[in-house]
Motif scaffolding. Structure first.
Motif, PDB file in Angstrom:
ATOM      1  N   GLN A 166     121.923  47.547  15.345  1.00 55.27           N
ATOM      2  CA  GLN A 166     123.163  48.319  15.291  1.00 55.27           C
ATOM      3  C   GLN A 166     122.966  49.632  14.534  1.00 55.27           C
ATOM      4  OE1 GLN A 166     126.796  46.442  14.180  1.00 55.27           O
ATOM      5  NE2 GLN A 166     126.460  44.609  15.421  1.00 55.27           N
ATOM      6  N   ALA A 167     122.172  49.598  13.454  1.00 54.50           N
ATOM      7  CA  ALA A 167     121.926  50.822  12.685  1.00 54.50           C
ATOM      8  C   ALA A 167     121.186  51.856  13.532  1.00 54.50           C
ATOM      9  CB  ALA A 167     121.129  50.496  11.429  1.00 54.50           C
ATOM     10  N   VAL A 168     120.217  51.411  14.327  1.00 47.54           N
ATOM     11  CA  VAL A 168     119.478  52.333  15.189  1.00 47.54           C
ATOM     12  C   VAL A 168     120.400  52.904  16.263  1.00 47.54           C
ATOM     13  CG1 VAL A 168     117.622  52.517  16.887  1.00 47.54           C
ATOM     14  CG2 VAL A 168     117.239  51.272  14.749  1.00 47.54           C
ATOM     15  N   ARG A 169     121.219  52.027  16.868  1.00 43.44           N
ATOM     16  CA  ARG A 169     122.138  52.517  17.909  1.00 43.44           C
ATOM     17  C   ARG A 169     123.116  53.540  17.344  1.00 43.44           C
ATOM     18  NH1 ARG A 169     121.917  46.950  19.768  1.00 43.44           N
ATOM     19  NH2 ARG A 169     123.787  46.444  18.570  1.00 43.44           N
ATOM     20  N   GLU A 170     123.575  53.302  16.122  1.00 45.92           N
ATOM     21  CA  GLU A 170     124.504  54.260  15.524  1.00 45.92           C
ATOM     22  C   GLU A 170     123.809  55.592  15.248  1.00 45.92           C
ATOM     23  OE1 GLU A 170     125.648  54.724  11.370  1.00 45.92           O
ATOM     24  OE2 GLU A 170     127.616  53.963  11.924  1.00 45.92           O
ATOM     25  N   ALA A 171     122.531  55.552  14.805  1.00 46.67           N
ATOM     26  CA  ALA A 171     121.798  56.790  14.562  1.00 46.67           C
ATOM     27  C   ALA A 171     121.638  57.593  15.849  1.00 46.67           C
ATOM     28  CB  ALA A 171     120.432  56.475  13.953  1.00 46.67           C
ATOM     29  N   ALA A 185     123.353  61.231  16.596  1.00 44.69           N
ATOM     30  CA  ALA A 185     122.534  62.386  16.955  1.00 44.69           C
ATOM     31  C   ALA A 185     122.993  63.003  18.264  1.00 44.69           C
ATOM     32  CB  ALA A 185     121.063  61.966  17.045  1.00 44.69           C
ATOM     33  N   ARG A 186     123.354  62.157  19.240  1.00 46.71           N
ATOM     34  CA  ARG A 186     123.840  62.684  20.521  1.00 46.71           C
ATOM     35  C   ARG A 186     125.126  63.485  20.341  1.00 46.71           C
ATOM     36  NH1 ARG A 186     122.855  57.139  24.004  1.00 46.71           N
ATOM     37  NH2 ARG A 186     120.692  57.580  24.634  1.00 46.71           N
ATOM     38  N   GLU A 187     125.990  63.007  19.461  1.00 50.45           N
ATOM     39  CA  GLU A 187     127.252  63.709  19.234  1.00 50.45           C
ATOM     40  C   GLU A 187     127.018  65.065  18.571  1.00 50.45           C
ATOM     41  OE1 GLU A 187     129.451  60.896  16.979  1.00 50.45           O
ATOM     42  OE2 GLU A 187     129.933  59.615  18.711  1.00 50.45           O
ATOM     43  N   TYR A 188     126.098  65.106  17.604  1.00 45.55           N
ATOM     44  CA  TYR A 188     125.785  66.391  16.973  1.00 45.55           C
ATOM     45  C   TYR A 188     125.180  67.353  17.994  1.00 45.55           C
ATOM     46  CZ  TYR A 188     126.669  64.838  12.175  1.00 45.55           C
ATOM     47  OH  TYR A 188     127.269  64.403  11.030  1.00 45.55           O
ATOM     48  N   ALA A 189     124.229  66.852  18.778  1.00 49.09           N
ATOM     49  CA  ALA A 189     123.591  67.709  19.773  1.00 49.09           C
ATOM     50  C   ALA A 189     124.604  68.173  20.814  1.00 49.09           C
ATOM     51  CB  ALA A 189     122.434  66.966  20.441  1.00 49.09           C
ATOM     52  N   GLY A 190     125.477  67.272  21.248  1.00 43.75           N
ATOM     53  CA  GLY A 190     126.488  67.631  22.232  1.00 43.75           C
ATOM     54  C   GLY A 190     127.441  68.682  21.732  1.00 43.75           C
ATOM     55  N   ALA A 191     127.741  68.657  20.428  1.00 44.39           N
ATOM     56  CA  ALA A 191     128.639  69.661  19.860  1.00 44.39           C
ATOM     57  C   ALA A 191     128.037  71.052  19.934  1.00 44.39           C
ATOM     58  CB  ALA A 191     128.963  69.303  18.410  1.00 44.39           C
ATOM     59  N   LEU A 192     126.708  71.120  20.067  1.00 41.92           N
ATOM     60  CA  LEU A 192     126.020  72.408  20.176  1.00 41.92           C
ATOM     61  C   LEU A 192     125.654  72.753  21.608  1.00 41.92           C
ATOM     62  CD1 LEU A 192     123.605  72.001  17.127  1.00 41.92           C
ATOM     63  CD2 LEU A 192     125.559  73.565  17.268  1.00 41.92           C
ATOM     64  N   GLY A 193     126.127  71.945  22.561  1.00 40.22           N
ATOM     65  CA  GLY A 193     125.770  72.190  23.948  1.00 40.22           C
ATOM     66  C   GLY A 193     124.330  71.857  24.243  1.00 40.22           C
ATOM     67  N   SER A 194     123.757  70.933  23.456  1.00 35.40           N
ATOM     68  CA  SER A 194     122.366  70.560  23.603  1.00 35.40           C
ATOM     69  C   SER A 194     122.277  69.071  23.898  1.00 35.40           C
ATOM     70  CB  SER A 194     121.600  70.905  22.313  1.00 35.40           C
ATOM     71  OG  SER A 194     120.240  70.548  22.423  1.00 35.40           O
ATOM     72  N   HIS A 195     121.049  68.575  24.068  1.00 31.26           N
ATOM     73  CA  HIS A 195     120.844  67.139  24.210  1.00 31.26           C
ATOM     74  C   HIS A 195     119.520  66.766  23.567  1.00 31.26           C
ATOM     75  CE1 HIS A 195     118.869  68.755  27.884  1.00 31.26           C
ATOM     76  NE2 HIS A 195     117.965  67.806  27.616  1.00 31.26           N
ATOM     77  N   LEU A 196     119.368  65.488  23.233  1.00 34.59           N
ATOM     78  CA  LEU A 196     118.164  65.030  22.544  1.00 34.59           C
ATOM     79  C   LEU A 196     116.962  65.120  23.467  1.00 34.59           C
ATOM     80  CD1 LEU A 196     119.521  61.871  20.662  1.00 34.59           C
ATOM     81  CD2 LEU A 196     119.400  64.244  19.876  1.00 34.59           C
ATOM     82  N   VAL A 225     119.046  53.276   8.396  1.00 34.82           N
ATOM     83  CA  VAL A 225     117.841  53.972   8.861  1.00 34.82           C
ATOM     84  C   VAL A 225     118.081  55.479   8.829  1.00 34.82           C
ATOM     85  CG1 VAL A 225     117.065  52.078  10.345  1.00 34.82           C
ATOM     86  CG2 VAL A 225     118.554  53.862  11.292  1.00 34.82           C
ATOM     87  N   ASN A 226     116.996  56.218   8.657  1.00 34.57           N
ATOM     88  CA  ASN A 226     116.988  57.664   8.848  1.00 34.57           C
ATOM     89  C   ASN A 226     116.248  57.961  10.146  1.00 34.57           C
ATOM     90  OD1 ASN A 226     118.451  58.563   6.709  1.00 34.57           O
ATOM     91  ND2 ASN A 226     116.717  59.202   5.466  1.00 34.57           N
ATOM     92  N   ALA A 227     116.799  58.807  10.967  1.00 43.71           N
ATOM     93  CA  ALA A 227     116.163  59.146  12.240  1.00 43.71           C
ATOM     94  C   ALA A 227     116.107  60.658  12.401  1.00 43.71           C
ATOM     95  CB  ALA A 227     116.927  58.525  13.401  1.00 43.71           C
ATOM     96  N   ARG A 228     114.986  61.124  12.923  1.00 43.31           N
ATOM     97  CA  ARG A 228     114.821  62.559  13.195  1.00 43.31           C
ATOM     98  C   ARG A 228     114.454  62.737  14.664  1.00 43.31           C
ATOM     99  NH1 ARG A 228     113.175  62.142   7.837  1.00 43.31           N
ATOM    100  NH2 ARG A 228     114.090  63.728   6.465  1.00 43.31           N
ATOM    101  N   PHE A 229     115.136  63.678  15.296  1.00 42.62           N
ATOM    102  CA  PHE A 229     114.945  63.955  16.707  1.00 42.62           C
ATOM    103  C   PHE A 229     114.639  65.443  16.901  1.00 42.62           C
ATOM    104  CE2 PHE A 229     117.931  60.491  16.237  1.00 42.62           C
ATOM    105  CZ  PHE A 229     117.521  59.545  17.182  1.00 42.62           C
ATOM    106  N   THR A 230     114.046  65.750  18.036  1.00 40.15           N
ATOM    107  CA  THR A 230     114.038  67.134  18.512  1.00 40.15           C
ATOM    108  C   THR A 230     115.074  67.221  19.631  1.00 40.15           C
ATOM    109  OG1 THR A 230     112.265  66.658  20.108  1.00 40.15           O
ATOM    110  CG2 THR A 230     111.613  67.532  17.938  1.00 40.15           C
ATOM    111  N   MET A 231     115.616  68.409  19.814  1.00 43.55           N
ATOM    112  CA  MET A 231     116.614  68.591  20.854  1.00 43.55           C
ATOM    113  C   MET A 231     116.377  69.912  21.572  1.00 43.55           C
ATOM    114  SD  MET A 231     120.010  69.463  18.576  1.00 43.55           S
ATOM    115  CE  MET A 231     120.092  70.946  17.565  1.00 43.55           C
ATOM    116  N   THR A 232     117.018  70.040  22.697  1.00 39.63           N
ATOM    117  CA  THR A 232     116.879  71.283  23.460  1.00 39.63           C
ATOM    118  C   THR A 232     117.592  72.413  22.714  1.00 39.63           C
ATOM    119  OG1 THR A 232     118.855  70.758  24.740  1.00 39.63           O
ATOM    120  CG2 THR A 232     116.744  70.041  25.641  1.00 39.63           C
ATOM    121  N   PRO A 233     117.209  73.657  22.977  1.00 42.01           N
ATOM    122  CA  PRO A 233     117.875  74.769  22.284  1.00 42.01           C
ATOM    123  C   PRO A 233     119.377  74.739  22.520  1.00 42.01           C
ATOM    124  CG  PRO A 233     115.902  75.531  23.400  1.00 42.01           C
ATOM    125  CD  PRO A 233     116.114  74.120  23.841  1.00 42.01           C
TER     126      PRO A 233
END
Length: 240
Positions: free
Chosen positions: A150-155, A159-170, A227-235
């Motif tokens: 559950q912790a991983v799914r929430e991370a 992250a998807r929500e943050y990226a989506g707010a910028l018009g980006s995706h993971l 958990v702490n998770a780090r992703f790269t995302m599209t510009p």
């Protein structure tokens, strides 16, 4: 001038591959799987031999009583044993007034329907002290794995929500770290203050199988994962 060393990657991402760091958490409340009780068997005698004989008899009786519950008792262990004199002052010296002995036992039960009955019967024995129960999960309980998932799914969702707010995706996962890996309390450690839900004091009579069973309510266990998770995302699209 070239040095022959490659340029290290930027630790915080680049405009072309921004990095995104999030935290995922999960809290579950589940029923306990085991209950532990602590039993102290004591004896007193005018001399060392009498105290040891009485302690041996009481200890044997307590062990037999606990073992009579069969598979309901998953583990039974003997801990500390002691025999010591009680001194009294007489004249200018001291003499031994009596000897005191004790044996400490720990029982672990998985069948909570008999826990109250066993606790009452033990407490009804002479010079027998019962503490507990302490409720717990097994180290390999499925609840721990479910909390981590559950912790991983929430991370990932965060992250998807943050990226989506910028018009980006993971784009990719860079790192996943379990924050509790180095500070997890060991299984079987002494419970913290307040963990003991009930306490039965010294009995003052012979064991009575008709004594009413103590009503014990299992304490729900909280399972926590982070958990702490780090992703790269599209510009991101910053023109809007």
């Amino acid at each position: 001038m070239t040095t022959g060393h490659s340029t290290p990657a930027a630790p915080y991402g680049t405009p072309e591959t921004p990095r995104l760091a999030v935290r995922g958490e999960a809290h579950l409340e589940v029923d306990p799987e085991i209950a532990r009780i602590s039993i102290a068997v004591t004896a007193r005698g005018p001399d060392r031999s009498a105290a040891l004989d009485d302690l041996t008899r009481r200890n044997t009786h307590v062990l037999a009583l606990i073992k009579s519950y069969g598979d309901s008792v998953e583990k039974l262990e003997t801990g500390a044993f002691s025999i010591s004199p009680e001194l009294t002052r007489r004249g200018h010296g001291e003499r031994v007034r009596a000897y005191h002995g004790s044996v400490h036992l720990t029982a672990e039960l998985t069948d909570f329907t008999v826990l109250g009955e066993l606790t009452t019967r033990l407490a009804d024995l002479d010079l027998t002290h019962v503490s507990g129960p302490w409720w717990a999960l097994r180290p390999d309980s499925p609840a721990h794995g479910e909390a981590r998932r559950q912790a991983v799914r929430e991370a990932v969702q965060r992250a998807r929500e943050y990226a989506g707010a910028l018009g980006s995706h993971l784009a990719a996962l860079v790192e996943l770290a379990d924050l509790g890996a180095e500070n997890t309390a060991g299984y079987g450690m002494v419970p913290p203050p307040g963990a003991m839900r009930s306490r039965v004091a010294y009995g003052d009579g012979a064991a009575d199988s008709t004594a009413p069973a103590l009503d014990l309510e299992p304490q729900r266990q909280t399972v926590y994962a982070q958990v702490n998770a780090r992703f790269t995302m599209t510009p991101p699209d910053l023109t809007g």
